[in-house]
Design an enzyme around this catalytic site. Sequence first.
Site, PDB file in Angstrom:
ATOM      1  CE1 TYR A  96       0.680   8.035   2.398  1.00 42.28           C
ATOM      2  CE2 TYR A  96       1.205   5.756   1.890  1.00 42.28           C
ATOM      3  CZ  TYR A  96       0.388   6.684   2.502  1.00 42.28           C
ATOM      4  OH  TYR A  96      -0.701   6.263   3.214  1.00 42.28           O
ATOM      5  CG  ASP A 110      -1.796   1.234   1.304  1.00 39.56           C
ATOM      6  OD1 ASP A 110      -2.969   1.123   0.908  1.00 39.56           O
ATOM      7  OD2 ASP A 110      -1.313   2.294   1.755  1.00 39.56           O
ATOM      8  N   GLY A 122      -1.762   2.065  15.938  1.00 40.51           N
ATOM      9  CA  GLY A 122      -1.721   3.397  16.513  1.00 40.51           C
ATOM     10  C   GLY A 122      -0.608   4.273  15.991  1.00 40.51           C
ATOM     11  NE  ARG A 159       9.295  -3.211  15.332  1.00 41.44           N
ATOM     12  CZ  ARG A 159      10.433  -2.753  15.823  1.00 41.44           C
ATOM     13  NH1 ARG A 159      11.001  -3.366  16.849  1.00 41.44           N
ATOM     14  NH2 ARG A 159      11.017  -1.684  15.311  1.00 41.44           N
ATOM     15  CB  SER A 188       7.652  -3.089  11.057  1.00 39.87           C
ATOM     16  OG  SER A 188       8.888  -3.103  11.757  1.00 39.87           O
ATOM     17  CG  ASN A 218       3.668  -6.626  12.529  1.00 38.93           C
ATOM     18  OD1 ASN A 218       3.499  -6.899  13.720  1.00 38.93           O
ATOM     19  ND2 ASN A 218       4.225  -5.494  12.138  1.00 38.93           N
ATOM     20  CG  HIS A 260      -4.828   9.927   0.469  1.00 36.28           C
ATOM     21  ND1 HIS A 260      -3.496   9.867   0.160  1.00 36.28           N
ATOM     22  CD2 HIS A 260      -4.914   9.476   1.752  1.00 36.28           C
ATOM     23  CE1 HIS A 260      -2.811   9.406   1.195  1.00 36.28           C
ATOM     24  NE2 HIS A 260      -3.648   9.171   2.180  1.00 36.28           N
ATOM     25  CB  SER A 278      -8.283   6.573   1.919  1.00 36.28           C
ATOM     26  OG  SER A 278      -7.532   6.642   3.109  1.00 36.28           O
ATOM     27  CD1 TRP A 290      -6.432   5.017   7.073  1.00 36.92           C
ATOM     28  CD2 TRP A 290      -5.076   5.765   8.682  1.00 36.92           C
ATOM     29  NE1 TRP A 290      -6.916   6.236   7.482  1.00 36.92           N
ATOM     30  CE2 TRP A 290      -6.094   6.730   8.460  1.00 36.92           C
ATOM     31  CE3 TRP A 290      -4.095   6.029   9.642  1.00 36.92           C
ATOM     32  CZ2 TRP A 290      -6.159   7.928   9.181  1.00 36.92           C
ATOM     33  CZ3 TRP A 290      -4.160   7.207  10.361  1.00 36.92           C
ATOM     34  CH2 TRP A 290      -5.176   8.150  10.127  1.00 36.92           C
TER      35      TRP A 290
END
Length: 286
Positions: free
Chosen positions: A48, A43, A186, A233, A228, A237, A106, A134, A182
Amino acid sequence: MEFATLSNGVRMPKVGFGVYRVPAEECQPVVQKALEVGYRHLDTAQCYFNEEQVGAAIQASPVDRSDIFLTTKVWIGCYGEGQTYASVERSLRRLKTDYLDLVLLHQAFADYYGAWRDLVRLYEEGKVRAIGTSNFLPVRLADLAAFGGMAPQVNQVETNPLCQQRAAHDYMVAAGIQHQAWAPLGAGAAGVLDSPVICGIAERLGKTTAQVVLRWLLQRDIVVLAKSTHEERMRQNLDVFDFELAAEDVAAIEALDTGHGTFIDPSDPATIDFFRPLVEERRGLL
């Protein structure tokens, strides 16, 4: 990996890898590592500024493009009939692919109606396998479904133990729109992973707090984006399909809900003031 089936029959891996705030210079090796450890759902977004690096990572990977579910999001400054179509074509070139698995609008600001008409056109032409939104509130989703020519197939919104989106989730389920989270962990805000409740569940099950949160979301039939840059991690995940949370664990996590987001609030007019200068700063860059 488990899959969600969208309203048009497209299968979407339930755990994806997001690249929000992954700097362009770091993005290609990070995405290549994510593909190496098993992620098949990537994603990104126009704003970005790392689409090109995501595309390079896919090209450099031995994983077939057909096995990767690739998402990007159209920036607000690219909204408008004709403009959105052209911006998605630019994203295709940056991502070095001739089709996208999912394209999202977005934010529900500016000319999202003109932008949506372009996404419908791209979908009908086969350049995009699924389209969605989104940060759209249920009323905006209902608006597009009723008057936009086609209902969104996905809505990606902040969803985590502190912002559980229960009413929005119920609407999406009823409308056949896949709920995607998303910031499921957190994004480092508000101590989601430090919650004594979640820490206690994780310790008892021999799992990480992140795995507990991701499992909780998956049990709600929510697709998650786990980010991550650390290999261990990344692997943890993905390792969330061999256990289930008991009803009392689910209830304990549900009690953490604050009823509001920890980042932007799409229902707050002040959010428009936040995005307006960003649109001006990025004009012509995408």
